[in-house]
Design a protein around this motif. Structure first.
Motif, PDB file in Angstrom:
ATOM      1  N   LYS A 104      44.337  37.090  32.348  1.00 10.89           N
ATOM      2  CA  LYS A 104      43.493  37.464  33.073  1.00 10.89           C
ATOM      3  C   LYS A 104      41.952  37.785  32.949  1.00 10.89           C
ATOM      4  O   LYS A 104      41.950  38.683  31.830  1.00 10.89           O
ATOM      5  N   ARG A 105      41.115  37.424  33.409  1.00 10.89           N
ATOM      6  CA  ARG A 105      39.536  37.754  33.153  1.00 10.89           C
ATOM      7  C   ARG A 105      38.767  37.579  34.343  1.00 10.89           C
ATOM      8  O   ARG A 105      39.263  36.795  35.347  1.00 10.89           O
ATOM      9  N   ALA A 106      37.511  37.978  34.558  1.00 14.91           N
ATOM     10  CA  ALA A 106      36.729  37.651  35.662  1.00 14.91           C
ATOM     11  C   ALA A 106      36.008  36.581  35.315  1.00 14.91           C
ATOM     12  O   ALA A 106      35.397  36.020  34.582  1.00 14.91           O
ATOM     13  N   ILE A 107      36.268  35.535  36.390  1.00 12.83           N
ATOM     14  CA  ILE A 107      35.529  34.077  36.727  1.00 12.83           C
ATOM     15  C   ILE A 107      34.995  34.044  37.651  1.00 12.83           C
ATOM     16  O   ILE A 107      34.886  34.537  38.989  1.00 12.83           O
ATOM     17  N   HIS A 108      33.777  33.036  37.830  1.00 10.46           N
ATOM     18  CA  HIS A 108      33.222  32.372  39.110  1.00 10.46           C
ATOM     19  C   HIS A 108      32.983  30.872  38.921  1.00 10.46           C
ATOM     20  O   HIS A 108      32.952  30.412  37.746  1.00 10.46           O
ATOM     21  N   GLY A 109      32.895  30.186  39.773  1.00  7.88           N
ATOM     22  CA  GLY A 109      32.665  28.666  39.675  1.00  7.88           C
ATOM     23  C   GLY A 109      32.721  27.982  41.044  1.00  7.88           C
ATOM     24  O   GLY A 109      32.449  28.726  41.940  1.00  7.88           O
ATOM     25  N   GLU A 110      33.385  26.996  41.320  1.00  9.85           N
ATOM     26  CA  GLU A 110      33.103  26.294  42.594  1.00  9.85           C
ATOM     27  C   GLU A 110      34.462  25.520  42.952  1.00  9.85           C
ATOM     28  O   GLU A 110      35.223  25.278  42.204  1.00  9.85           O
ATOM     29  N   ALA A 111      34.742  25.656  44.134  1.00 10.59           N
ATOM     30  CA  ALA A 111      36.115  25.070  44.604  1.00 10.59           C
ATOM     31  C   ALA A 111      35.737  24.581  46.015  1.00 10.59           C
ATOM     32  O   ALA A 111      34.726  24.888  46.657  1.00 10.59           O
ATOM     33  N   LYS A 112      36.413  23.354  46.406  1.00 14.54           N
ATOM     34  CA  LYS A 112      36.391  22.757  47.724  1.00 14.54           C
ATOM     35  C   LYS A 112      36.961  23.782  48.877  1.00 14.54           C
ATOM     36  O   LYS A 112      37.902  24.463  48.288  1.00 14.54           O
ATOM     37  N   PRO A 113      36.562  23.633  50.004  1.00 13.73           N
ATOM     38  CA  PRO A 113      37.315  24.487  50.998  1.00 13.73           C
ATOM     39  C   PRO A 113      38.662  24.305  50.938  1.00 13.73           C
ATOM     40  O   PRO A 113      39.261  25.370  51.299  1.00 13.73           O
ATOM     41  N   GLU A 114      39.073  23.203  50.971  1.00 15.61           N
ATOM     42  CA  GLU A 114      40.784  23.197  50.917  1.00 15.61           C
ATOM     43  C   GLU A 114      41.212  23.676  49.642  1.00 15.61           C
ATOM     44  O   GLU A 114      42.483  24.065  49.760  1.00 15.61           O
ATOM     45  N   GLU A 115      40.701  23.769  48.596  1.00 12.52           N
ATOM     46  CA  GLU A 115      41.128  24.166  47.290  1.00 12.52           C
ATOM     47  C   GLU A 115      41.056  25.729  47.676  1.00 12.52           C
ATOM     48  O   GLU A 115      42.291  26.452  47.240  1.00 12.52           O
ATOM     49  N   ALA A 116      40.205  26.483  48.110  1.00 13.33           N
ATOM     50  CA  ALA A 116      40.131  27.712  48.325  1.00 13.33           C
ATOM     51  C   ALA A 116      41.206  28.470  49.504  1.00 13.33           C
ATOM     52  O   ALA A 116      41.638  29.297  49.306  1.00 13.33           O
ATOM     53  N   ARG A 117      41.362  27.540  50.340  1.00  9.73           N
ATOM     54  CA  ARG A 117      42.424  27.887  51.387  1.00  9.73           C
ATOM     55  C   ARG A 117      43.702  27.850  50.802  1.00  9.73           C
ATOM     56  O   ARG A 117      44.615  28.856  51.044  1.00  9.73           O
ATOM     57  N   LEU A 119      44.439  28.488  47.592  1.00 13.63           N
ATOM     58  CA  LEU A 119      44.478  29.718  46.860  1.00 13.63           C
ATOM     59  C   LEU A 119      44.914  30.818  47.614  1.00 13.63           C
ATOM     60  O   LEU A 119      45.789  31.843  47.300  1.00 13.63           O
ATOM     61  N   ILE A 120      44.268  31.024  48.662  1.00 17.59           N
ATOM     62  CA  ILE A 120      44.440  32.177  49.397  1.00 17.59           C
ATOM     63  C   ILE A 120      45.854  32.184  49.965  1.00 17.59           C
ATOM     64  O   ILE A 120      46.666  33.250  50.189  1.00 17.59           O
ATOM     65  N   GLU A 121      46.328  30.846  50.629  1.00 21.41           N
ATOM     66  CA  GLU A 121      47.621  30.732  51.009  1.00 21.41           C
ATOM     67  C   GLU A 121      48.789  31.101  49.931  1.00 21.41           C
ATOM     68  O   GLU A 121      49.885  31.851  50.289  1.00 21.41           O
ATOM     69  N   GLU A 122      48.506  30.976  48.925  1.00 29.04           N
ATOM     70  CA  GLU A 122      49.412  31.089  47.656  1.00 29.04           C
ATOM     71  C   GLU A 122      49.300  32.716  47.130  1.00 29.04           C
ATOM     72  O   GLU A 122      50.049  33.353  46.190  1.00 29.04           O
ATOM     73  N   GLY A 123      48.359  33.503  47.745  1.00 28.09           N
ATOM     74  CA  GLY A 123      48.093  34.882  47.385  1.00 28.09           C
ATOM     75  C   GLY A 123      47.149  35.278  46.052  1.00 28.09           C
ATOM     76  O   GLY A 123      47.231  36.184  45.670  1.00 28.09           O
ATOM     77  N   VAL A 124      46.532  34.174  45.828  1.00 27.79           N
ATOM     78  CA  VAL A 124      45.684  34.178  44.702  1.00 27.79           C
ATOM     79  C   VAL A 124      44.227  35.063  45.176  1.00 27.79           C
ATOM     80  O   VAL A 124      43.731  34.573  45.949  1.00 27.79           O
ATOM     81  N   PRO A 125      43.968  36.183  44.522  1.00 31.61           N
ATOM     82  CA  PRO A 125      42.929  37.060  45.000  1.00 31.61           C
ATOM     83  C   PRO A 125      41.586  36.153  44.527  1.00 31.61           C
ATOM     84  O   PRO A 125      41.110  36.314  43.618  1.00 31.61           O
ATOM     85  N   ILE A 126      40.925  35.950  45.784  1.00 28.57           N
ATOM     86  CA  ILE A 126      39.476  35.234  45.487  1.00 28.57           C
ATOM     87  C   ILE A 126      38.254  35.716  46.615  1.00 28.57           C
ATOM     88  O   ILE A 126      39.112  36.116  47.695  1.00 28.57           O
ATOM     89  N   ALA A 127      37.413  35.440  46.386  1.00 29.46           N
ATOM     90  CA  ALA A 127      36.305  35.896  47.467  1.00 29.46           C
ATOM     91  C   ALA A 127      35.273  34.848  47.338  1.00 29.46           C
ATOM     92  O   ALA A 127      34.813  34.522  46.088  1.00 29.46           O
ATOM     93  N   PRO A 128      34.495  34.446  48.226  1.00 30.33           N
ATOM     94  CA  PRO A 128      33.335  33.624  48.240  1.00 30.33           C
ATOM     95  C   PRO A 128      32.187  34.452  47.825  1.00 30.33           C
ATOM     96  O   PRO A 128      32.030  35.647  48.008  1.00 30.33           O
ATOM     97  N   LEU A 129      31.365  33.748  47.120  1.00 30.79           N
ATOM     98  CA  LEU A 129      30.092  34.372  46.760  1.00 30.79           C
ATOM     99  C   LEU A 129      29.094  33.835  47.595  1.00 30.79           C
ATOM    100  O   LEU A 129      29.158  32.608  48.060  1.00 30.79           O
ATOM    101  N   PRO A 130      27.976  34.664  47.812  1.00 29.27           N
ATOM    102  CA  PRO A 130      26.899  34.212  49.077  1.00 29.27           C
ATOM    103  C   PRO A 130      25.762  33.369  48.269  1.00 29.27           C
ATOM    104  O   PRO A 130      24.882  33.497  48.690  1.00 29.27           O
ATOM    105  N   PHE A 131      25.974  32.689  46.966  1.00 26.81           N
ATOM    106  CA  PHE A 131      25.190  31.868  46.456  1.00 26.81           C
ATOM    107  C   PHE A 131      25.917  30.968  45.650  1.00 26.81           C
ATOM    108  O   PHE A 131      27.275  30.935  45.491  1.00 26.81           O
TER     109      PHE A 131
END
Length: 138
Positions: A104-117, A119-131
């Motif tokens: 585990k480490r802090a990461i940031h990157g890019e994901a398509k909306p369906e990929e992010a959805r 991850l959320i459904e699987e319980g993976v803690p993610i948050a969108p960045l405002p940039f």
């Protein structure tokens, strides 16, 4: 940029950044604003207090005065200094850390909306960045 405290129909609280109040309403009405916790598109602004800078925190103005960074620029600097940019591998990296296949480490990157959805459904803690992250060359 405007930061809003948001709440979904299930009462989950999270925040989001928007160009204007009208931009938030347009995105919300088009189903483009989703709960960062459960993925629900039934989202609205939550009650929040205004952010007013103290007089001592305001930047001085005039010739030769350096411009203070905006809160969004400060956030970008903090994220980039304290996390690893993984680019388009974000979903795979986040899932691997969540599943214990990677440290585990802090990461940031890019994901398509369906990929992010997903991850959320699987319980993976993610948050969108405002940039959009600055792309780093290898």
């Amino acid at each position: 940029m405007i930061r809003y405290d948001l709440s979904c129909k299930d009462g989950h609280r999270f925040d989001g950044w928007f160009a204007s109040s009208a931009a938030f309403e347009t995105q919300r009405d088009q189903g483009q604003v989703n709960c960062a916790i459960c993925g629900s598109a039934e989202v609205d602004r939550a009650l929040m207090s205004p952010g007013v800078a103290a007089k001592s925190n305001r930047a001085a103005s005039g010739p030769g005065t350096a411009r203070s960074k905006t809160p969004l620029e400060q956030l970008r600097d903090h994220v980039e200094a304290n996390s690893d940019y993984v680019g388009l591998r974000f979903a795979d990296e986040a899932r691997a850390m969540h599943d214990g296949r990677s440290d585990k480490r802090a990461i940031h990157g890019e994901a398509k909306p369906e990929e992010a959805r997903k991850l959320i459904e699987e319980g993976v803690p993610i948050a969108p960045l405002p940039f959009i992250p600055k792309r780093k060359a290898n």
